[in-house]
Design a protein around this motif. Structure first.
Motif, PDB file in Angstrom:
ATOM      1  N   GLU A 124      -4.277  -4.354   5.712  1.00 51.48           N
ATOM      2  CA  GLU A 124      -4.078  -5.316   4.623  1.00 51.48           C
ATOM      3  C   GLU A 124      -4.889  -4.852   3.425  1.00 51.48           C
ATOM      4  O   GLU A 124      -6.108  -4.677   3.523  1.00 51.48           O
ATOM      5  CB  GLU A 124      -4.503  -6.723   5.029  1.00 51.48           C
ATOM      6  CG  GLU A 124      -4.234  -7.737   3.930  1.00 51.48           C
ATOM      7  CD  GLU A 124      -4.552  -9.167   4.324  1.00 51.48           C
ATOM      8  OE1 GLU A 124      -4.408 -10.066   3.481  1.00 51.48           O
ATOM      9  OE2 GLU A 124      -4.954  -9.389   5.488  1.00 51.48           O
ATOM     10  N   ALA A 125      -4.220  -4.629   2.318  1.00 58.65           N
ATOM     11  CA  ALA A 125      -4.886  -4.192   1.095  1.00 58.65           C
ATOM     12  C   ALA A 125      -5.043  -5.364   0.154  1.00 58.65           C
ATOM     13  O   ALA A 125      -4.091  -6.118  -0.082  1.00 58.65           O
ATOM     14  CB  ALA A 125      -4.076  -3.085   0.429  1.00 58.65           C
ATOM     15  N   ILE A 126      -6.243  -5.538  -0.374  1.00 57.27           N
ATOM     16  CA  ILE A 126      -6.518  -6.650  -1.288  1.00 57.27           C
ATOM     17  C   ILE A 126      -7.444  -6.186  -2.405  1.00 57.27           C
ATOM     18  O   ILE A 126      -8.026  -5.094  -2.350  1.00 57.27           O
ATOM     19  CB  ILE A 126      -7.192  -7.838  -0.556  1.00 57.27           C
ATOM     20  CG1 ILE A 126      -8.571  -7.415  -0.012  1.00 57.27           C
ATOM     21  CG2 ILE A 126      -6.319  -8.371   0.552  1.00 57.27           C
ATOM     22  CD1 ILE A 126      -9.407  -8.575   0.455  1.00 57.27           C
ATOM     23  N   TYR A 127      -7.560  -7.004  -3.416  1.00 55.71           N
ATOM     24  CA  TYR A 127      -8.548  -6.806  -4.472  1.00 55.71           C
ATOM     25  C   TYR A 127      -9.577  -7.929  -4.398  1.00 55.71           C
ATOM     26  O   TYR A 127      -9.276  -9.063  -4.012  1.00 55.71           O
ATOM     27  CB  TYR A 127      -7.891  -6.860  -5.859  1.00 55.71           C
ATOM     28  CG  TYR A 127      -7.226  -5.585  -6.308  1.00 55.71           C
ATOM     29  CD1 TYR A 127      -7.970  -4.469  -6.666  1.00 55.71           C
ATOM     30  CD2 TYR A 127      -5.835  -5.505  -6.401  1.00 55.71           C
ATOM     31  CE1 TYR A 127      -7.361  -3.307  -7.106  1.00 55.71           C
ATOM     32  CE2 TYR A 127      -5.206  -4.343  -6.838  1.00 55.71           C
ATOM     33  CZ  TYR A 127      -5.987  -3.248  -7.185  1.00 55.71           C
ATOM     34  OH  TYR A 127      -5.371  -2.099  -7.616  1.00 55.71           O
ATOM     35  N   THR A 128     -10.791  -7.598  -4.797  1.00 57.42           N
ATOM     36  CA  THR A 128     -11.808  -8.618  -5.018  1.00 57.42           C
ATOM     37  C   THR A 128     -12.606  -8.214  -6.250  1.00 57.42           C
ATOM     38  O   THR A 128     -12.546  -7.058  -6.688  1.00 57.42           O
ATOM     39  CB  THR A 128     -12.723  -8.785  -3.793  1.00 57.42           C
ATOM     40  OG1 THR A 128     -13.551  -9.948  -3.972  1.00 57.42           O
ATOM     41  CG2 THR A 128     -13.640  -7.579  -3.596  1.00 57.42           C
ATOM     42  N   ARG A 129     -13.327  -9.167  -6.806  1.00 53.41           N
ATOM     43  CA  ARG A 129     -14.074  -8.884  -8.032  1.00 53.41           C
ATOM     44  C   ARG A 129     -15.570  -8.938  -7.755  1.00 53.41           C
ATOM     45  O   ARG A 129     -16.056  -9.810  -7.043  1.00 53.41           O
ATOM     46  CB  ARG A 129     -13.703  -9.876  -9.142  1.00 53.41           C
ATOM     47  CG  ARG A 129     -14.155  -9.425 -10.529  1.00 53.41           C
ATOM     48  CD  ARG A 129     -13.495 -10.228 -11.626  1.00 53.41           C
ATOM     49  NE  ARG A 129     -12.062 -10.047 -11.713  1.00 53.41           N
ATOM     50  CZ  ARG A 129     -11.467  -9.032 -12.353  1.00 53.41           C
ATOM     51  NH1 ARG A 129     -12.204  -8.107 -12.940  1.00 53.41           N
ATOM     52  NH2 ARG A 129     -10.154  -8.949 -12.381  1.00 53.41           N
ATOM     53  N   LEU A 132       0.839  -1.187   0.000  1.00 48.44           N
ATOM     54  CA  LEU A 132       0.000   0.000   0.000  1.00 48.44           C
ATOM     55  C   LEU A 132       0.879   1.243   0.000  1.00 48.44           C
ATOM     56  O   LEU A 132       1.709   1.429   0.895  1.00 48.44           O
ATOM     57  CB  LEU A 132      -0.905  -0.014   1.238  1.00 48.44           C
ATOM     58  CG  LEU A 132      -1.718   1.243   1.539  1.00 48.44           C
ATOM     59  CD1 LEU A 132      -2.680   1.555   0.398  1.00 48.44           C
ATOM     60  CD2 LEU A 132      -2.492   1.062   2.844  1.00 48.44           C
ATOM     61  N   CYS A 133       0.713   2.087  -0.997  1.00 47.45           N
ATOM     62  CA  CYS A 133       1.491   3.322  -1.107  1.00 47.45           C
ATOM     63  C   CYS A 133       0.547   4.520  -1.106  1.00 47.45           C
ATOM     64  O   CYS A 133      -0.284   4.663  -2.014  1.00 47.45           O
ATOM     65  CB  CYS A 133       2.312   3.322  -2.388  1.00 47.45           C
ATOM     66  SG  CYS A 133       3.522   1.980  -2.486  1.00 47.45           S
ATOM     67  N   PHE A 134       0.649   5.354  -0.079  1.00 46.33           N
ATOM     68  CA  PHE A 134      -0.178   6.552   0.007  1.00 46.33           C
ATOM     69  C   PHE A 134       0.468   7.710  -0.747  1.00 46.33           C
ATOM     70  O   PHE A 134       1.682   7.913  -0.671  1.00 46.33           O
ATOM     71  CB  PHE A 134      -0.377   6.975   1.465  1.00 46.33           C
ATOM     72  CG  PHE A 134      -1.322   6.104   2.246  1.00 46.33           C
ATOM     73  CD1 PHE A 134      -2.586   5.826   1.768  1.00 46.33           C
ATOM     74  CD2 PHE A 134      -0.951   5.580   3.476  1.00 46.33           C
ATOM     75  CE1 PHE A 134      -3.469   5.028   2.485  1.00 46.33           C
ATOM     76  CE2 PHE A 134      -1.819   4.788   4.204  1.00 46.33           C
ATOM     77  CZ  PHE A 134      -3.085   4.515   3.708  1.00 46.33           C
ATOM     78  N   GLN A 135      -0.344   8.491  -1.450  1.00 46.85           N
ATOM     79  CA  GLN A 135       0.102   9.757  -2.008  1.00 46.85           C
ATOM     80  C   GLN A 135       0.026  10.826  -0.910  1.00 46.85           C
ATOM     81  O   GLN A 135      -0.585  10.611   0.144  1.00 46.85           O
ATOM     82  CB  GLN A 135      -0.791  10.158  -3.190  1.00 46.85           C
ATOM     83  CG  GLN A 135      -0.972   9.102  -4.249  1.00 46.85           C
ATOM     84  CD  GLN A 135       0.320   8.717  -4.934  1.00 46.85           C
ATOM     85  OE1 GLN A 135       1.227   9.531  -5.064  1.00 46.85           O
ATOM     86  NE2 GLN A 135       0.415   7.457  -5.364  1.00 46.85           N
TER      87      GLN A 135
END
Length: 286
Positions: free
Chosen positions: A64-69, A45-48
């Motif tokens: 925890e960063a994840i993707y789901t569809r 995870l990278c914050f601007q």
């Protein structure tokens, strides 16, 4: 029966749900974070700078960063924040309009710490690192996918999920609450429907209306806390009042004196105390 003024107000607006939705709601900001594939199923995870993360780099370890569809085919980004080792509840948070999870991350983390809850956030299709574009149907698919991840991957029981919706986020929150037996619901700056925001004289739900929260709220069976700023000039407090009146299991609401649409947050003592009373005391009495 509708007045002539009401009919004029309504039909000056294009009578299509997608048009109503786009006028009212969807303004995705420039993404304030990115997810970089670290390993096959792990993301960094990278914050601007625009995210304005207010905690330490070590605190990011608890996100925890994840993707789901979703069932509509979009890949959406989710954050799971482990704010407490003793948490009973996890808050599934549906945020407002012109922000993404990066902008909300410090608020999520601070709220979870204050309330002794874990927090699960997600970005709508077209927001943040999520794919696609936002539509009303996608809002419903997005929260459904987020809920599925929370209850399967993280094994949080539905009765231990608190659905929290803010502004446009109250739309998917109420929709999901009509279909899932969750622990509780929090509606913050809720709207009755799209047309009622655009045309305040509207007193009924037209067939072309978008976001008909007021027609769904009667089907929500979980304890529900309604919060609204008395000085809200985006979604008038009358929306919160009507939703509170129609909600079958509404608890004592919080009408916040001197606050508007976007400034009822962790700096507001009455807000924090009301949430803590609701979660730590009133839900325990159910």
């Amino acid at each position: 029966m509708s007045t002539f003024r009401e009919l004029c107000d309504i039909f000056c607006c294009p009578p299509f749900p997608s048009k109503i939705a786009s006028k009212l709601a969807f303004v995705p900001p420039e993404p304030s974070y990115s997810l970089i594939n670290d390993t096959e199923n792990k993301y960094c995870l990278c914050f601007q700078e625009s995210a304005e993360w207010q905690y330490t780099e070590d605190d990011k370890f608890y996100i925890e960063a994840i993707y789901t569809r979703t069932k509509r085919g979009n890949r959406i980004a989710c954050f799971y924040m482990k704010c407490s080792d003793t948490a009973v509840y996890t808050i599934l948070f549906s945020h407002g309009n012109a922000v993404d999870m990066g902008h909300m991350s410090s608020f999520y983390y601070g709220l979870g710490k204050w309330l002794n809850c874990n927090v699960f956030g997600y970005d709508y299709s077209g927001y943040g690192a999520s794919e696609g574009r936002p539509t009303e149907k996608d809002l419903y698919a997005d929260i459904e996918a987020a809920f599925a991840v929370l209850t399967t991957k993280y094994k949080v029981k539905p009765v231990h999920v608190i659905l929290y919706g803010q502004s446009i986020g109250t739309v998917p929150t109420v929709d999901l609450a009509t279909r899932q037996q969750v622990g509780a619901v929090i509606l913050h700056s809720a709207l009755m429907s799209g047309m009622r925001v655009l045309c305040p004289s509207t007193s009924r739900t037209w067939f072309f209306d978008a976001f008909p929260v007021i027609d769904k709220i009667e089907k929500v069976t979980a304890p529900t806390l309604v919060i609204h700023g008395k000085n809200d000039n985006v979604i008038d407090i009358s929306h919160g009042l009507r939703i509170y009146e129609r909600c079958p299991r509404a608890v004592e609401p919080l009408w916040v004196e001197g606050h508007g649409h976007d400034d009822v947050d962790c700096r507001c003592g009455a807000y924090l105390e009301r949430l803590r009373l609701f979660i730590n005391v009133e839900l325990g009495d159910q």
